[in-house]
Design a protein around this motif. Sequence first.
Motif, PDB file in Angstrom:
ATOM      1  N   UNK A  94       0.796  -1.341   0.124  1.00  0.00           N
ATOM      2  CA  UNK A  94       0.053  -0.065  -0.033  1.00  0.00           C
ATOM      3  C   UNK A  94       0.731   1.336   0.198  1.00  0.00           C
ATOM      4  N   UNK A  95       1.930   1.042   0.223  1.00  0.00           N
ATOM      5  CA  UNK A  95       2.944   2.437   0.284  1.00  0.00           C
ATOM      6  C   UNK A  95       3.519   2.799  -1.119  1.00  0.00           C
ATOM      7  N   UNK A  96       3.367   2.155  -1.969  1.00  0.00           N
ATOM      8  CA  UNK A  96       3.874   2.056  -3.414  1.00  0.00           C
ATOM      9  C   UNK A  96       2.825   2.528  -4.190  1.00  0.00           C
ATOM     10  N   UNK A  97       3.016   3.790  -5.202  1.00  0.00           N
ATOM     11  CA  UNK A  97       2.382   4.194  -6.327  1.00  0.00           C
ATOM     12  C   UNK A  97       2.293   3.193  -7.437  1.00  0.00           C
ATOM     13  N   UNK A  98       1.326   2.486  -7.905  1.00  0.00           N
ATOM     14  CA  UNK A  98       1.304   1.699  -9.052  1.00  0.00           C
ATOM     15  C   UNK A  98       0.482   2.653  -9.935  1.00  0.00           C
ATOM     16  N   UNK A  99       0.868   2.518 -11.262  1.00  0.00           N
ATOM     17  CA  UNK A  99       0.275   3.199 -12.600  1.00  0.00           C
ATOM     18  C   UNK A  99       0.053   2.087 -13.593  1.00  0.00           C
ATOM     19  N   UNK A 100      -0.806   1.708 -13.831  1.00  0.00           N
ATOM     20  CA  UNK A 100      -1.266   0.732 -14.726  1.00  0.00           C
ATOM     21  C   UNK A 100      -1.825   1.367 -16.138  1.00  0.00           C
ATOM     22  N   UNK A 101      -1.143   1.145 -17.304  1.00  0.00           N
ATOM     23  CA  UNK A 101      -1.384   1.780 -18.607  1.00  0.00           C
ATOM     24  C   UNK A 101      -2.425   0.843 -19.334  1.00  0.00           C
ATOM     25  N   UNK A 102      -3.805   1.666 -19.877  1.00  0.00           N
ATOM     26  CA  UNK A 102      -4.540   0.971 -20.702  1.00  0.00           C
ATOM     27  C   UNK A 102      -5.593   0.097 -20.274  1.00  0.00           C
ATOM     28  N   UNK A 103      -5.493  -0.241 -18.862  1.00  0.00           N
ATOM     29  CA  UNK A 103      -6.910  -0.815 -18.099  1.00  0.00           C
ATOM     30  C   UNK A 103      -7.965  -0.018 -17.735  1.00  0.00           C
ATOM     31  N   UNK A 104      -8.422  -0.452 -16.710  1.00  0.00           N
ATOM     32  CA  UNK A 104      -9.576   0.358 -15.992  1.00  0.00           C
ATOM     33  C   UNK A 104      -9.634   0.041 -14.468  1.00  0.00           C
ATOM     34  N   UNK A 105      -9.038  -0.873 -14.068  1.00  0.00           N
ATOM     35  CA  UNK A 105      -9.056  -1.123 -12.539  1.00  0.00           C
ATOM     36  C   UNK A 105      -8.173  -0.143 -11.771  1.00  0.00           C
ATOM     37  N   UNK A 106      -8.475   0.163 -10.567  1.00  0.00           N
ATOM     38  CA  UNK A 106      -7.939   1.104  -9.617  1.00  0.00           C
ATOM     39  C   UNK A 106      -7.688   0.724  -8.159  1.00  0.00           C
ATOM     40  N   UNK A 107      -7.228   1.064  -7.348  1.00  0.00           N
ATOM     41  CA  UNK A 107      -7.109   0.952  -6.014  1.00  0.00           C
ATOM     42  C   UNK A 107      -6.725   2.321  -5.019  1.00  0.00           C
ATOM     43  N   UNK A 108      -6.632   2.466  -3.979  1.00  0.00           N
ATOM     44  CA  UNK A 108      -6.182   3.521  -3.386  1.00  0.00           C
ATOM     45  C   UNK A 108      -4.926   3.876  -3.726  1.00  0.00           C
ATOM     46  N   UNK A 109      -3.813   3.159  -4.118  1.00  0.00           N
ATOM     47  CA  UNK A 109      -2.383   3.186  -4.460  1.00  0.00           C
ATOM     48  C   UNK A 109      -2.351   3.068  -5.781  1.00  0.00           C
ATOM     49  N   UNK A 110      -3.358   2.940  -6.956  1.00  0.00           N
ATOM     50  CA  UNK A 110      -3.028   2.229  -8.053  1.00  0.00           C
ATOM     51  C   UNK A 110      -3.994   3.052  -9.022  1.00  0.00           C
ATOM     52  N   UNK A 111      -3.520   3.718 -10.002  1.00  0.00           N
ATOM     53  CA  UNK A 111      -4.172   4.447 -11.170  1.00  0.00           C
ATOM     54  C   UNK A 111      -4.302   3.807 -12.296  1.00  0.00           C
ATOM     55  N   UNK A 112      -5.244   4.001 -13.139  1.00  0.00           N
ATOM     56  CA  UNK A 112      -5.301   3.738 -14.575  1.00  0.00           C
ATOM     57  C   UNK A 112      -5.012   4.968 -15.267  1.00  0.00           C
ATOM     58  N   UNK A 113      -4.244   4.809 -16.463  1.00  0.00           N
ATOM     59  CA  UNK A 113      -3.744   5.840 -17.658  1.00  0.00           C
ATOM     60  C   UNK A 113      -3.714   5.333 -18.652  1.00  0.00           C
ATOM     61  N   UNK A 114      -3.714   6.161 -19.575  1.00  0.00           N
ATOM     62  CA  UNK A 114      -3.913   5.923 -20.991  1.00  0.00           C
ATOM     63  C   UNK A 114      -3.962   7.306 -21.625  1.00  0.00           C
ATOM     64  N   UNK A 115      -3.760   7.336 -22.921  1.00  0.00           N
ATOM     65  CA  UNK A 115      -3.758   8.628 -24.023  1.00  0.00           C
ATOM     66  C   UNK A 115      -4.863   8.376 -24.771  1.00  0.00           C
ATOM     67  N   UNK A 116      -5.547   9.657 -25.255  1.00  0.00           N
ATOM     68  CA  UNK A 116      -6.486   9.427 -26.360  1.00  0.00           C
ATOM     69  C   UNK A 116      -5.924   9.277 -27.685  1.00  0.00           C
ATOM     70  N   UNK A 117      -5.331   8.159 -28.042  1.00  0.00           N
ATOM     71  CA  UNK A 117      -4.542   7.826 -29.162  1.00  0.00           C
ATOM     72  C   UNK A 117      -5.565   7.931 -30.300  1.00  0.00           C
ATOM     73  N   UNK A 118      -6.922   7.576 -30.028  1.00  0.00           N
ATOM     74  CA  UNK A 118      -8.096   7.567 -30.966  1.00  0.00           C
ATOM     75  C   UNK A 118      -8.147   9.005 -31.856  1.00  0.00           C
ATOM     76  N   UNK A 119      -7.750  10.140 -30.953  1.00  0.00           N
ATOM     77  CA  UNK A 119      -7.903  11.410 -31.756  1.00  0.00           C
ATOM     78  C   UNK A 119      -6.671  11.589 -32.854  1.00  0.00           C
ATOM     79  N   UNK A 120      -5.670  10.827 -32.569  1.00  0.00           N
ATOM     80  CA  UNK A 120      -4.569  11.045 -33.692  1.00  0.00           C
ATOM     81  C   UNK A 120      -4.895   9.935 -34.631  1.00  0.00           C
ATOM     82  N   UNK A 121      -5.500   8.779 -34.099  1.00  0.00           N
ATOM     83  CA  UNK A 121      -6.017   7.736 -35.111  1.00  0.00           C
ATOM     84  C   UNK A 121      -6.772   8.392 -36.268  1.00  0.00           C
ATOM     85  N   UNK A 122      -8.015   9.009 -35.869  1.00  0.00           N
ATOM     86  CA  UNK A 122      -8.853   9.795 -36.613  1.00  0.00           C
ATOM     87  C   UNK A 122      -8.032  10.687 -37.582  1.00  0.00           C
TER      88      UNK A 122
END
Length: 341
Positions: A94-122
């Motif tokens: 719980x004392x470590x910060x976790x960052x997961x790319x391209x998913x959707x699950x989170x926890x108090x010490x875990x974020x989900x992140x991604x980029x709106x790559x679909x904008x560039x795809x368009x």
Amino acid sequence: MLGIGTVHAADKELKVGFVYVSPIGDAGYSFAHDLGRQAIAKMDGVETSYVESVPEGADAERVIMNMARKNFDIIFTTSYGYMDPTLKVAQKFPNITFMHCSGYKTAPNMSAYFGRIYQARYLAGMVAGKMTKSNILGYAAAFPIPEVIRGINAFTLGARSVNPNVKVHVVWTKTWYDPATEKEAAKSLLDVGADVIAQHQDSPAAQEAAQERGVYSVGYNSDMSAFAPKAHLTSVVWNWAPFYTTVVEKVRKGEWKSDHYWWGLSEGVVDLAPFGEMVPQDVRDLVNARKAEIKEGKFKVFAGPVKDQSGKERVAAGDVAPDDMLLGMTWFVEGVVGSNE
């Protein structure tokens, strides 16, 4: 609310780890993430390390656990299939910060992140739609998950916005990184008449296949022009440095909190690579004008009406697809040829 244990003294050296699904020398997805790692490695008081070519599943959990036991402050896990292993380890540390790319699950010490790559795809789709002569665009794609399907749909919407006769043919490789398989997928698309090849793959193999056949290509992850200079129209590219430096600063200052982060063109995380010489000025101007509209929030990629492959209306005229629809997208838009499985 701050994530548990995320307050760090300003003078403490931060240990930051990265877990990659493919080699960093692939010019693709992991290469782009590693450029972001290199940016934070230049920050004062930051030490970084990485492990590359880590398969999704049990191997990933072992690698993430190993970093956690070495008391890393932040651990970035950069592939969709790392989501559950990251969550499992995050719950034990719980004392470590976790960052997961391209998913959707989170926890108090875990974020989900991604980029709106679909904008560039368009935008890349607009280029392809203008440059095709056969009106058949090929798309070599990794796995039928929302991230990939969303990108194919955005590319298709962009192409059809400038050329309503375009069809986008999709072939699934069921791999993120396998140059031989990616090249064969591209060849199969060329065989059905595609004269522009796009990709959601980690190597430049599809670009090389397009150049060998004398047709055009759109790269992904980083500027792939060096691999197929005669074919390369542009690439849909990542720039993770702004996001990674922001996360490190927030953790250092005790301002980090668990969230879903989804940055786009306006924040500089996604973009197009420079256009190839073969792209006419009028096409460049058209695409750049639309890019400015997206950046300013004046244009939304998934604004209605949007129909699916069967002709069913999924987004009504006057509406814009909400983020939860985009994050869970499992259907193809009108104009895509292929199965979503």
